[in-house]
Design an enzyme around this catalytic site. Structure first.
Site, short mmCIF file in Angstrom:
data_model
loop_
_atom_site.label_atom_id
_atom_site.label_comp_id
_atom_site.label_asym_id
_atom_site.label_seq_id
_atom_site.Cartn_x
_atom_site.Cartn_y
_atom_site.Cartn_z
N ASN A 9 57.63 25.18 -13.99
CA ASN A 9 56.18 24.95 -13.84
C ASN A 9 55.94 23.46 -14.07
O ASN A 9 55.98 22.98 -15.20
CB ASN A 9 55.44 25.79 -14.88
CG ASN A 9 53.95 25.50 -14.93
OD1 ASN A 9 53.41 24.84 -14.04
ND2 ASN A 9 53.28 25.98 -15.97
N LYS A 11 53.25 21.87 -13.75
CA LYS A 11 51.88 21.60 -14.21
C LYS A 11 51.26 20.46 -13.37
O LYS A 11 51.57 20.35 -12.19
CB LYS A 11 51.85 21.30 -15.71
CG LYS A 11 52.62 22.36 -16.50
CD LYS A 11 52.40 22.28 -17.97
CE LYS A 11 53.33 23.27 -18.66
NZ LYS A 11 53.03 23.47 -20.06
N HIS A 98 48.57 31.74 -17.04
CA HIS A 98 49.19 30.78 -17.94
C HIS A 98 48.21 30.47 -19.08
O HIS A 98 46.99 30.39 -18.85
CB HIS A 98 49.55 29.51 -17.18
CG HIS A 98 50.43 28.60 -17.97
ND1 HIS A 98 49.92 27.77 -18.95
CD2 HIS A 98 51.76 28.41 -17.98
CE1 HIS A 98 50.92 27.10 -19.51
NE2 HIS A 98 52.05 27.48 -18.93
N GLU A 100 47.37 27.84 -20.45
CA GLU A 100 46.49 26.68 -20.20
C GLU A 100 45.31 27.07 -19.31
O GLU A 100 44.21 26.54 -19.46
CB GLU A 100 47.31 25.53 -19.60
CG GLU A 100 48.23 24.91 -20.64
CD GLU A 100 49.51 24.30 -20.09
OE1 GLU A 100 49.60 24.05 -18.88
OE2 GLU A 100 50.43 24.07 -20.90
N GLU A 170 55.07 34.16 -23.07
CA GLU A 170 54.99 32.77 -23.49
C GLU A 170 54.14 32.66 -24.75
O GLU A 170 52.89 32.59 -24.65
CB GLU A 170 54.36 31.92 -22.39
CG GLU A 170 55.14 31.91 -21.10
CD GLU A 170 54.92 30.62 -20.33
OE1 GLU A 170 55.89 29.88 -20.15
OE2 GLU A 170 53.79 30.33 -19.95
N GLY A 176 55.11 23.64 -24.94
CA GLY A 176 54.97 22.18 -24.99
C GLY A 176 54.96 21.61 -26.40
O GLY A 176 54.61 20.45 -26.59
N SER A 216 59.05 25.87 -24.69
CA SER A 216 60.02 24.87 -25.15
C SER A 216 61.47 25.29 -24.94
O SER A 216 62.34 25.05 -25.77
CB SER A 216 59.77 24.53 -26.63
OG SER A 216 58.47 23.99 -26.78
C1 PEP Z 1 54.99 26.54 -19.73
O1 PEP Z 1 54.05 25.76 -19.59
O2 PEP Z 1 54.99 27.60 -19.09
C2 PEP Z 1 56.05 26.18 -20.66
C3 PEP Z 1 56.88 27.10 -21.03
O3 PEP Z 1 56.06 24.87 -21.08
P1 PEP Z 1 57.19 24.19 -22.00
O4 PEP Z 1 58.55 24.65 -21.47
O5 PEP Z 1 56.99 22.74 -21.84
O6 PEP Z 1 56.96 24.69 -23.39
#
Ligand code: PEP
Length: 256
Positions: A9, A11, A98, A100, A170, A176, A216
């Protein structure tokens, strides 16, 4: 055997030049180094889908996804993008829910249920995200949160429709932040999700559902996470912006 999948992703990152270069590197590395049947999905900003789709024609292993869509088929929704448009440029997946989008754009379970219907009606596959906040984890009722996101966002589907869905667990506190769920924490929730699917549908549907972990994830922690019995791959944010890291995560499934 259920499908193994790693999705990146991007973003709101990468312009035309850097995005094309990153995707070309990923295509080459996947072609040369990825040995298993794992599927690789890259989800760039909408504006790159058409260009990257042309490049992806040379690859049988890499497909594309969008990061969002509008719930309506078409119409007077200035600035929005429909699923038919996404489909028409060759993408196969759409990330929905997601954290966000839930947090910054107020997306609710009810809206996500509508978006899911539109994605499926256009023949694409949702990558449907669920996960608890830090506060919800610390309060101890995070499994109830997960159950309610499933119930209100996706369990209105019938079993045939649900078979087209990829789920992504998630934990919001891990996205992040550099904080990763331990393999045991992630496995606990993944097993719970599979149990809820079995309760809603049946054991075969639960067994066939691909459930990704996101938060992460990096080349160092991926192999322990992906070794868990109910983790079928990852949704990768930050590490998907570096071709070497992303493809190393994908390669976790080589030889499995
Ligand atoms: C995500 O935004 O779906 C995600 C898992 O981000 P990150 O790997 O940066 O934590």
């Amino acid at each position: 055997m259920r499908k193994k999948l790693v999705a990146g992703n991007w973003k709101m990152n990468q312009d035309y030049t850097s995005g094309t270069a990153l995707f070309s590197e990923i295509l080459t590395m996947v072609q040369d180094e990825v040995l298993g049947n794992q599927e690789v999905v890259v989800c760039p900003p909408y504006i790159h889908l058409s260009t990257l789709s042309q490049l992806a024609k040379t690859s049988s292993k890499v497909s594309l996804g969008a990061q969002n869509c509008h719930q309506a088929e078409a119409g007077a929704y200035t600035g929005e993008v429909s699923v038919a448009m996404i489909q028409s440029v060759g993408a196969k997946y759409v990330i929905l829910g997601h954290s966000e989008r839930r947090q910054y754009f107020g997306e609710t379970d009810a809206l996500l249920a509508e978006k899911t219907n539109t994605v499926l009606a256009n023949g694409l596959n949702p990558i449907f995200c669920i996960g608890e906040t830090l506060q919800e984890r610390e309060s101890g009722n995070f499994l109830e949160i997960i159950a309610s996101q499933l119930k209100n966002g996706i369990f209105h589907l019938n079993a045939d429709q649900f078979a087209e869905v990829v789920l992504a667990y998630e934990p919001v506190w891990a996205i992040g932040t550099g904080l990763t769920a331990t393999p045991e924490q992630a496995q606990e929730v993944h097993a719970f999700i599979r149990q809820e699917i079995a309760r809603q549908y049946n054991a075969a549907t639960a067994d066939n559902c691909t459930i990704l972990y996101g938060g992460s994830c990096n080349p160092k922690n991926a192999s322990e996470l992906f070794a868990q019995p109910d983790i079928d791959g990852g949704l990768i944010g930050g590490a998907s912006l570096k071709s070497r890291d992303f493809v190393d995560i994908v390669k976790t499934f080589n030889g499995r």
